[in-house]
Design a protein around this motif. Sequence first.
Motif, PDB file in Angstrom:
ATOM      1  N   LYS A   1      -0.657 -71.231  -4.273  1.00 22.14           N
ATOM      2  CA  LYS A   1      -1.892 -71.203  -3.486  1.00 22.14           C
ATOM      3  C   LYS A   1      -1.646 -70.852  -2.022  1.00 22.14           C
ATOM      4  O   LYS A   1      -2.585 -70.721  -1.255  1.00 22.14           O
ATOM      5  CB  LYS A   1      -2.581 -72.566  -3.550  1.00 22.14           C
ATOM      6  N   GLU A   2      -0.394 -70.743  -1.630  1.00 20.42           N
ATOM      7  CA  GLU A   2      -0.098 -70.357  -0.253  1.00 20.42           C
ATOM      8  C   GLU A   2      -0.670 -68.965   0.005  1.00 20.42           C
ATOM      9  O   GLU A   2      -0.850 -68.182  -0.928  1.00 20.42           O
ATOM     10  CB  GLU A   2       1.425 -70.318  -0.029  1.00 20.42           C
ATOM     11  N   LYS A   3      -0.898 -68.661   1.270  1.00 17.71           N
ATOM     12  CA  LYS A   3      -1.475 -67.345   1.597  1.00 17.71           C
ATOM     13  C   LYS A   3      -0.571 -66.215   1.110  1.00 17.71           C
ATOM     14  O   LYS A   3      -1.027 -65.228   0.566  1.00 17.71           O
ATOM     15  CB  LYS A   3      -1.670 -67.249   3.118  1.00 17.71           C
TER      16      LYS A   3
ATOM     17  N   TYR B   1     -12.776 -68.146  -9.168  1.00 19.12           N
ATOM     18  CA  TYR B   1     -11.558 -67.997  -9.948  1.00 19.12           C
ATOM     19  C   TYR B   1     -10.439 -68.675  -9.194  1.00 19.12           C
ATOM     20  O   TYR B   1     -10.575 -69.022  -8.019  1.00 19.12           O
ATOM     21  CB  TYR B   1     -11.250 -66.509 -10.190  1.00 19.12           C
ATOM     22  N   GLU B   2      -9.295 -68.887  -9.904  1.00 18.14           N
ATOM     23  CA  GLU B   2      -8.143 -69.554  -9.283  1.00 18.14           C
ATOM     24  C   GLU B   2      -7.035 -68.522  -9.099  1.00 18.14           C
ATOM     25  O   GLU B   2      -6.455 -68.044 -10.070  1.00 18.14           O
ATOM     26  CB  GLU B   2      -7.635 -70.687 -10.184  1.00 18.14           C
ATOM     27  N   ARG B   3      -6.774 -68.230  -7.846  1.00 12.56           N
ATOM     28  CA  ARG B   3      -5.739 -67.259  -7.507  1.00 12.56           C
ATOM     29  C   ARG B   3      -4.385 -67.628  -8.124  1.00 12.56           C
ATOM     30  O   ARG B   3      -3.661 -66.776  -8.617  1.00 12.56           O
ATOM     31  CB  ARG B   3      -5.575 -67.304  -5.980  1.00 12.56           C
TER      32      ARG B   3
ATOM     33  N   LEU C   1      -7.552 -59.862 -13.898  1.00 11.96           N
ATOM     34  CA  LEU C   1      -6.809 -59.422 -12.705  1.00 11.96           C
ATOM     35  C   LEU C   1      -5.325 -59.258 -13.032  1.00 11.96           C
ATOM     36  O   LEU C   1      -4.670 -58.323 -12.576  1.00 11.96           O
ATOM     37  CB  LEU C   1      -7.005 -60.409 -11.546  1.00 11.96           C
ATOM     38  N   TYR C   2      -4.819 -60.173 -13.840  1.00 17.71           N
ATOM     39  CA  TYR C   2      -3.414 -60.085 -14.256  1.00 17.71           C
ATOM     40  C   TYR C   2      -3.191 -58.797 -15.047  1.00 17.71           C
ATOM     41  O   TYR C   2      -2.232 -58.053 -14.813  1.00 17.71           O
ATOM     42  CB  TYR C   2      -3.070 -61.344 -15.051  1.00 17.71           C
ATOM     43  N   ARG C   3      -4.111 -58.488 -15.960  1.00 21.35           N
ATOM     44  CA  ARG C   3      -3.953 -57.271 -16.763  1.00 21.35           C
ATOM     45  C   ARG C   3      -4.125 -56.025 -15.898  1.00 21.35           C
ATOM     46  O   ARG C   3      -3.492 -55.001 -16.112  1.00 21.35           O
ATOM     47  CB  ARG C   3      -4.958 -57.236 -17.915  1.00 21.35           C
ATOM     48  N   MET C   4      -4.990 -56.130 -14.919  1.00 19.79           N
ATOM     49  CA  MET C   4      -5.198 -54.998 -14.014  1.00 19.79           C
ATOM     50  C   MET C   4      -3.898 -54.717 -13.257  1.00 19.79           C
ATOM     51  O   MET C   4      -3.495 -53.566 -13.081  1.00 19.79           O
ATOM     52  CB  MET C   4      -6.308 -55.357 -13.031  1.00 19.79           C
ATOM     53  N   ALA C   5      -3.236 -55.800 -12.833  1.00 20.61           N
ATOM     54  CA  ALA C   5      -1.962 -55.644 -12.124  1.00 20.61           C
ATOM     55  C   ALA C   5      -0.908 -55.065 -13.059  1.00 20.61           C
ATOM     56  O   ALA C   5      -0.086 -54.244 -12.679  1.00 20.61           O
ATOM     57  CB  ALA C   5      -1.500 -56.996 -11.585  1.00 20.61           C
ATOM     58  N   LYS C   6      -0.963 -55.471 -14.308  1.00 25.86           N
ATOM     59  CA  LYS C   6       0.070 -55.086 -15.271  1.00 25.86           C
ATOM     60  C   LYS C   6      -0.085 -53.643 -15.749  1.00 25.86           C
ATOM     61  O   LYS C   6       0.898 -52.974 -16.062  1.00 25.86           O
ATOM     62  CB  LYS C   6       0.001 -56.058 -16.456  1.00 25.86           C
ATOM     63  N   SER C   7      -1.329 -53.200 -15.793  1.00 25.22           N
ATOM     64  CA  SER C   7      -1.544 -51.880 -16.384  1.00 25.22           C
ATOM     65  C   SER C   7      -1.081 -50.745 -15.465  1.00 25.22           C
ATOM     66  O   SER C   7      -1.426 -50.701 -14.287  1.00 25.22           O
ATOM     67  CB  SER C   7      -3.033 -51.700 -16.680  1.00 25.22           C
ATOM     68  N   GLY C   8      -0.321 -49.854 -16.048  1.00 26.77           N
ATOM     69  CA  GLY C   8       0.112 -48.699 -15.275  1.00 26.77           C
ATOM     70  C   GLY C   8      -0.882 -47.553 -15.429  1.00 26.77           C
ATOM     71  O   GLY C   8      -0.730 -46.503 -14.808  1.00 26.77           O
TER      72      GLY C   8
END
Length: 406
Positions: free
Chosen positions: A202-204, A255-257, A333-340
């Motif tokens: 949760k840190e910045k 949502y929870e970052r 969001l995780y999948r968005m980050a993962k997708s190339g």
Amino acid sequence: NLGKVGDRLDLPVYAVGGFVRDLLLGSENRDVDVTVEGDGILFAETFAAEFGCRVKSHEKFGTAVLVFPDGHKIDVASTRLEYYVSPGALPTVERSSLRMDLYRRDFTVNTLAIQLNAASFGLLIDFFGAYRDLHDGVIRVLHNLSFVEDPTRVFRAIRFEQRLHFRIARHTENLIKNAVKMDFLEKLGGRRLLAELVQILKEKEPLSAVWRLESLGLLRFIHPALEASPPSHDLMEEARDVISWFELLFLERRYERWVVYFLALCDSLSSEAFEGACARLALNVHFQEKLKEMRRSAEERMANMEKRLSQQGRLENNEIYYFFKGLSVEVLLYRMAKSGNPELKRCISLYFTKLDSVRTSIDGTDLQRIGVPPGPRYREILDAVLSAKLNGVVFSKEEEIALAKS
Ligand code: CTP
């Protein structure tokens, strides 16, 4: 005002800990911790009565929380007064109880106190060289058994080091390495481990702390497989960028970052290992199930979507909508980050910014009014209308009704 109430009750009152640390560093910290040499509960109750706060006391620990009408809180702790009588003299009150209280803390930088009583208001009390460590940017334990007494401090050391851009003192780092080697952290309960991990995530800017956890061999306490297949730095950085992008959209979706980072952190884990990590961290059982199911379902849906994209080149809006519907923001969001695949990223982004909020203007009552007999057909018709609306085929309520009739 804290000092004034202290004066009236003849109690020495101090602001202590993180609040003083951040005050001297010029950083904001709204959590004020107060220590009273003497009866902290009496102090808190007197203060609350005078300034219209609520007070929650824990007699057993001699602590109290003052809650202001705006929700702001002040934690109050007590230290026992100790009287030293020297021959022929009046008993003198020593500051040793404050010293002992501060000695029990994690790092020198958290041991500063500022007196609040009028006669010495603002007096900085530094028993353990905290000012110097703050100045030099050093995180240092007060004694060799600090991590044995409380292994969560290993995580706290890293969190403070990275947040404040300090460095852990060499001897303190050796004690951490020793704690890792001796497996002290193995004994740390899941909930406490989770609380520390969540605080880090949760840190910045959590990534540098995660890499520090990695280089000190601490990730294996979340799951041993994180040692053999460490998290991808690229994926974690991508997750950070996706989170920044999402926050700039100012959508009202909560949502929870930390969950996005957690999913990215555990990306290399098999389903079984992921389950093991969730269990080790004693995540709430319901949440665990949801997370596992979403992770699995997202994997499957993304694979199908990639297939469809490679066949058709482009997807209709309603297809995108139904591919993502029901998945949590964190998983997306995780999948968005993962997708190339840039097209897949575009689809997720379109879903968040536009499609997810589309609703039909008509509902069951309208269908009843136009004479559709109630039954499972309602769902089918409303879904067909929603698809048409998502694809820009219908706009107005009249057009929706016309489509429903047809
Ligand atoms: N503390 C400790 N050992 C721990 C947790 C806390 O000694 N395992 C002490 C620290 O000295 C800290 C104080 O208790 O100053 C209050 O804890 P917390 O509110 O977690 O610390 P802050 O320094 O206020 O941290 P943050 O800025 O993250 O709120």
